[in-house]
Each structure stands twice: as C-alpha cells, then as structure tokens.
Design an enzyme around this catalytic site. Sequence first.
Site, PDB file in Angstrom:
ATOM      1  N   TYR A 154      17.467 -26.009  12.492  1.00  0.00           N
ATOM      2  CA  TYR A 154      16.148 -26.397  11.981  1.00  0.00           C
ATOM      3  C   TYR A 154      15.974 -25.907  10.551  1.00  0.00           C
ATOM      4  O   TYR A 154      15.534 -26.645   9.674  1.00  0.00           O
ATOM      5  CB  TYR A 154      15.053 -25.827  12.883  1.00  0.00           C
ATOM      6  CG  TYR A 154      13.652 -26.142  12.426  1.00  0.00           C
ATOM      7  CD1 TYR A 154      13.157 -27.441  12.486  1.00  0.00           C
ATOM      8  CD2 TYR A 154      12.810 -25.135  11.957  1.00  0.00           C
ATOM      9  CE1 TYR A 154      11.861 -27.735  12.075  1.00  0.00           C
ATOM     10  CE2 TYR A 154      11.513 -25.415  11.554  1.00  0.00           C
ATOM     11  CZ  TYR A 154      11.040 -26.713  11.611  1.00  0.00           C
ATOM     12  OH  TYR A 154       9.763 -26.993  11.204  1.00  0.00           O
ATOM     13  N   LYS A 158      15.515 -28.244   7.176  1.00  0.00           N
ATOM     14  CA  LYS A 158      14.346 -28.093   6.314  1.00  0.00           C
ATOM     15  C   LYS A 158      14.736 -27.627   4.913  1.00  0.00           C
ATOM     16  O   LYS A 158      14.083 -28.010   3.926  1.00  0.00           O
ATOM     17  CB  LYS A 158      13.352 -27.116   6.946  1.00  0.00           C
ATOM     18  CG  LYS A 158      12.602 -27.695   8.142  1.00  0.00           C
ATOM     19  CD  LYS A 158      11.788 -28.930   7.753  1.00  0.00           C
ATOM     20  CE  LYS A 158      10.837 -29.357   8.850  1.00  0.00           C
ATOM     21  NZ  LYS A 158      10.046 -30.558   8.481  1.00  0.00           N
ATOM     22  N   ILE A 187       1.312 -22.154  12.048  1.00  0.00           N
ATOM     23  CA  ILE A 187       0.077 -22.935  11.999  1.00  0.00           C
ATOM     24  C   ILE A 187      -0.390 -23.252  13.420  1.00  0.00           C
ATOM     25  O   ILE A 187       0.413 -23.682  14.259  1.00  0.00           O
ATOM     26  CB  ILE A 187       0.278 -24.253  11.222  1.00  0.00           C
ATOM     27  CG1 ILE A 187       0.870 -23.965   9.835  1.00  0.00           C
ATOM     28  CG2 ILE A 187      -1.043 -25.014  11.122  1.00  0.00           C
ATOM     29  CD1 ILE A 187       0.026 -23.085   8.946  1.00  0.00           C
TER      30      ILE A 187
END
Length: 273
Positions: A154, A158, A187
């Site tokens: 991941y 990114k 978040i």
Amino acid sequence: MRFKGKDVLVTGGNSGIGRGIVQYLLKEGARIAFAGRDQEKGRAVEVEAKALEGDARFFPCDLSEERQVEDLIGLIGQWGRLSVVINNAGAGSRRSGIKLGDRPGARWDKMRGANLDSTYFVSSFALPLLRDSGGGAIVNISSTATLHGNWGLYCVAKAAVEALTRSLAIEGAPHGIRANCVSPGWIATETDLTTPASGSAGDWTVPPSVLGRMGTPAEIAAAVAFLASDEASFVTGQTLIADGGLSILDFTSLSLLDQRGSVLFSGMVGDTP
C-alpha cells in the site's frame, strides 16, 4: 464560492474521504461528477447532494480497468467542461481483495490497480479535457503510509501516486494544468464528515495525531479545495501532508504527548517544572 461554474470529477466519491470532498465542493458551488464501483452508495450520495441543493451525478466505474476509465472520461466530456480532477479512489490492505494465498504478482496487481492504476488512467484520459477547458487542476490523494514501511505494498503504491503527481505537474504545465497531492493521516471516515469531535482518539493505544484525535473528511476536503482552487495558482507538483502532525513525531517521543506542559522546549506555555 470558489468553484461556482466549474465542473469537477471526484473518483471514489461515493464513500469516506471522497464523499466528504463531494459535499465540501458542492457547498463551494461546483457541479460534480463522481465515480466508483458501489452503485448503492453512489445513489445515496446523489440524494445527499439534492438535499444540499447541489448538482452531483454518479458514474459507476471500476477505475482500475483502463477501458472502463476511457469510457467514463468520454461520458464526462459529454456531461460538462472539466476543470478539476480529484483522484481519491483507492483501497488499503483490507479492501484491496488480496487473499492469504495470493502470489506476489497477484498481490501487487490488486494493490497497484486500486491505488496507482486508477489515478494514472483517470489522469491520462482527463488531461485533454482539462487542456481543452483552458487548464485546470488535478489533486491526487496519497497517504502518510508512504512514510512507514509497515504498510507494505500500500505504501509503495501511494508513494508511486506522489511520484506520478510530480510527473503530471511537468506534463500539464504547458497547458495550464497544475497537479498536486494531499497525504492524509488517520481520518474518521465512518462517522460525522465535518465535526472534529467525531475524530476522537477513542480506544487508541496512542493518539492518532499530536492533536489527540483523528481528522475528518471535511478537513481533507478543505486541503483538496485549496490545491484545486485559483488560490493555489503557483503551487504544483507538491504533496501536502494533513495528518494532525503525527508524521513529525518519532515513536520514542510519544510519551511527550502526555507531558506537554512542562517538557516542551520553549517553556512559554503550559505549566512550569
């Protein structure tokens, strides 16, 4: 209303941060096309947009498939005059479809497809539309996972999104197209989209930011809106980290968060020893 009269594409706009971006930009006057795979969630966001008296249309698409993205951008070209592209769609390890028995190549294909390929395909096909509209902005969503090796493929995908952003900034510059990136920390995407209190630290062993809470989709949307707006007209090829300061704190200093009055260097605020 910074985006009044502007047509905006938001990928992954049917949930999480993308949904927050859609809502935020609607309030800024944008007309929004948003894309994703989950049609039920997409229709729900359309209903939310109507409640906000905004104009948002959902386009179902698997953004990791080049042909589908090409068709999507063709429809967007018929729908409006594209000024802004927000590449938000992506998937972490739990939602990437990777299975325990998958070989290395299959793992990379799934993670790259969801995060990097989708951003690359959408940007590539959208660049001519942005050029023909007289220029515009691309804002990609990365992650502070790029700074931490524990996120495996991941973080690799990114990191590539951030590198792609810089390449797009160079390619788009002669046509008045800027490209930037927002790198969110933790978040709270499944709670209230706007209220900072909804990003409470909850049961975390250590705080998810130096501010003692998670961020909200609206806070990421605000960063996106700035980079997409004319206010950032001299900003391109950059990555803005929005993580409540967590990435500036090293692990061995986490205890400082519990002692913040007396041990900070300035001695100008808080309790004195």
